[in-house]
Write a protein that holds these residues in place. Structure first.
Motif, PDB file in Angstrom:
ATOM      1  N   ILE A  15       0.859  -1.183   0.000  1.00 37.13           N
ATOM      2  CA  ILE A  15       0.000   0.000   0.000  1.00 37.13           C
ATOM      3  C   ILE A  15       0.896   1.235   0.000  1.00 37.13           C
ATOM      4  N   ASP A  16       0.308   2.377  -0.293  1.00 38.08           N
ATOM      5  CA  ASP A  16       1.041   3.641  -0.326  1.00 38.08           C
ATOM      6  C   ASP A  16       1.695   3.901   1.027  1.00 38.08           C
ATOM      7  N   ARG A  17       2.976   4.177   1.041  1.00 39.92           N
ATOM      8  CA  ARG A  17       3.679   4.388   2.308  1.00 39.92           C
ATOM      9  C   ARG A  17       3.199   5.636   3.026  1.00 39.92           C
ATOM     10  N   TRP A  18       2.536   6.538   2.325  1.00 37.38           N
ATOM     11  CA  TRP A  18       2.042   7.776   2.942  1.00 37.38           C
ATOM     12  C   TRP A  18       0.561   7.673   3.315  1.00 37.38           C
ATOM     13  N   SER A  21      -2.633   5.790   7.934  1.00 30.06           N
ATOM     14  CA  SER A  21      -3.260   4.687   8.662  1.00 30.06           C
ATOM     15  C   SER A  21      -3.394   4.950  10.158  1.00 30.06           C
ATOM     16  N   SER A  22      -2.456   5.644  10.764  1.00 28.76           N
ATOM     17  CA  SER A  22      -2.537   5.929  12.193  1.00 28.76           C
ATOM     18  C   SER A  22      -3.501   7.065  12.492  1.00 28.76           C
ATOM     19  N   LYS A  23      -3.636   7.997  11.557  1.00 30.53           N
ATOM     20  CA  LYS A  23      -4.461   9.193  11.769  1.00 30.53           C
ATOM     21  C   LYS A  23      -5.897   9.026  11.308  1.00 30.53           C
ATOM     22  N   THR A  24      -6.239   7.889  10.714  1.00 32.47           N
ATOM     23  CA  THR A  24      -7.587   7.649  10.211  1.00 32.47           C
ATOM     24  C   THR A  24      -8.346   6.758  11.179  1.00 32.47           C
ATOM     25  N   CYS A  25      -9.527   7.184  11.594  1.00 26.65           N
ATOM     26  CA  CYS A  25     -10.353   6.374  12.490  1.00 26.65           C
ATOM     27  C   CYS A  25     -10.843   5.148  11.720  1.00 26.65           C
ATOM     28  N   SER A  26     -10.561   3.974  12.241  1.00 26.38           N
ATOM     29  CA  SER A  26     -10.965   2.737  11.555  1.00 26.38           C
ATOM     30  C   SER A  26     -12.463   2.487  11.672  1.00 26.38           C
ATOM     31  N   ASP A  27     -13.157   3.210  12.551  1.00 27.13           N
ATOM     32  CA  ASP A  27     -14.606   3.049  12.695  1.00 27.13           C
ATOM     33  C   ASP A  27     -15.382   3.926  11.708  1.00 27.13           C
ATOM     34  N   CYS A  28     -15.018   5.209  11.607  1.00 29.39           N
ATOM     35  CA  CYS A  28     -15.825   6.125  10.783  1.00 29.39           C
ATOM     36  C   CYS A  28     -15.067   6.738   9.605  1.00 29.39           C
ATOM     37  N   GLY A  29     -13.736   6.606   9.581  1.00 28.40           N
ATOM     38  CA  GLY A  29     -12.961   7.134   8.466  1.00 28.40           C
ATOM     39  C   GLY A  29     -12.481   8.563   8.631  1.00 28.40           C
ATOM     40  N   ILE A  61      -4.698  -0.574   7.488  1.00 30.74           N
ATOM     41  CA  ILE A  61      -3.818  -1.198   6.497  1.00 30.74           C
ATOM     42  C   ILE A  61      -4.471  -2.446   5.929  1.00 30.74           C
ATOM     43  N   GLN A  62      -5.105  -3.237   6.783  1.00 34.20           N
ATOM     44  CA  GLN A  62      -5.803  -4.448   6.332  1.00 34.20           C
ATOM     45  C   GLN A  62      -6.930  -4.077   5.363  1.00 34.20           C
ATOM     46  N   ALA A  63      -7.684  -3.043   5.695  1.00 28.73           N
ATOM     47  CA  ALA A  63      -8.802  -2.620   4.842  1.00 28.73           C
ATOM     48  C   ALA A  63      -8.314  -2.099   3.496  1.00 28.73           C
ATOM     49  N   VAL A  64      -7.240  -1.304   3.496  1.00 26.39           N
ATOM     50  CA  VAL A  64      -6.703  -0.777   2.240  1.00 26.39           C
ATOM     51  C   VAL A  64      -6.145  -1.914   1.388  1.00 26.39           C
ATOM     52  N   GLY A  65      -5.412  -2.828   2.009  1.00 25.83           N
ATOM     53  CA  GLY A  65      -4.870  -3.968   1.273  1.00 25.83           C
ATOM     54  C   GLY A  65      -5.957  -4.841   0.679  1.00 25.83           C
ATOM     55  N   ALA A  66      -7.007  -5.095   1.449  1.00 29.51           N
ATOM     56  CA  ALA A  66      -8.116  -5.924   0.970  1.00 29.51           C
ATOM     57  C   ALA A  66      -8.838  -5.255  -0.186  1.00 29.51           C
ATOM     58  N   SER A  67      -9.044  -3.952  -0.087  1.00 30.01           N
ATOM     59  CA  SER A  67      -9.744  -3.253  -1.171  1.00 30.01           C
ATOM     60  C   SER A  67      -8.871  -3.167  -2.418  1.00 30.01           C
ATOM     61  N   THR A  68      -7.549  -3.157  -2.234  1.00 31.02           N
ATOM     62  CA  THR A  68      -6.624  -3.103  -3.369  1.00 31.02           C
ATOM     63  C   THR A  68      -6.749  -4.345  -4.246  1.00 31.02           C
ATOM     64  N   VAL A  69      -6.968  -5.492  -3.614  1.00 26.29           N
ATOM     65  CA  VAL A  69      -7.088  -6.745  -4.369  1.00 26.29           C
ATOM     66  C   VAL A  69      -8.541  -7.196  -4.483  1.00 26.29           C
ATOM     67  N   SER A  70      -9.457  -6.269  -4.232  1.00 20.13           N
ATOM     68  CA  SER A  70     -10.900  -6.495  -4.380  1.00 20.13           C
ATOM     69  C   SER A  70     -11.433  -7.628  -3.512  1.00 20.13           C
TER      70      SER A  70
END
Length: 83
Positions: A15-18, A21-29, A61-70
């Motif tokens: 995933i994009d190194r920038w 992931s730490s600053k984004t709320c995993s519940d609401c985005g 990171i898990q969510a971004v990776g999963a969406s990257t590979v659909s």
């Protein structure tokens, strides 16, 4: 890591190194403007959920990776596995 993944018939997703992931709320985005490295836990100003820095980043990171590979919405197993 790629060699071991290939050997075990697994997929490594980059995933994009920038990605904030730490600053984004995993519940609401909600994305914070800044988050000092010394802050280990923070409360989301939007949904009020309490986010541990590392666990929250791992979920994002898990969510971004999963969406990257659909793969869609992938949830982490409740069972801890020692590697």
């Amino acid at each position: 890591l790629e060699w071991i993944a290939k050997k075990k018939n697994k997929l490594v997703v980059f995933i994009d190194r920038w990605c904030p992931s730490s600053k984004t709320c995993s519940d609401c985005g909600h994305v914070l403007e800044s988050l000092d490295l010394s802050v280990r836990e923070w409360r989301c100003p939007s949904c009020q959920s309490v986010n541990g820095r590392d666990e929250n980043a791992a979920r994002n990171i898990q969510a971004v990776g999963a969406s990257t590979v659909s793969l869609g919405n992938v949830r982490q197993s409740q069972t801890a596995i020692a590697v």
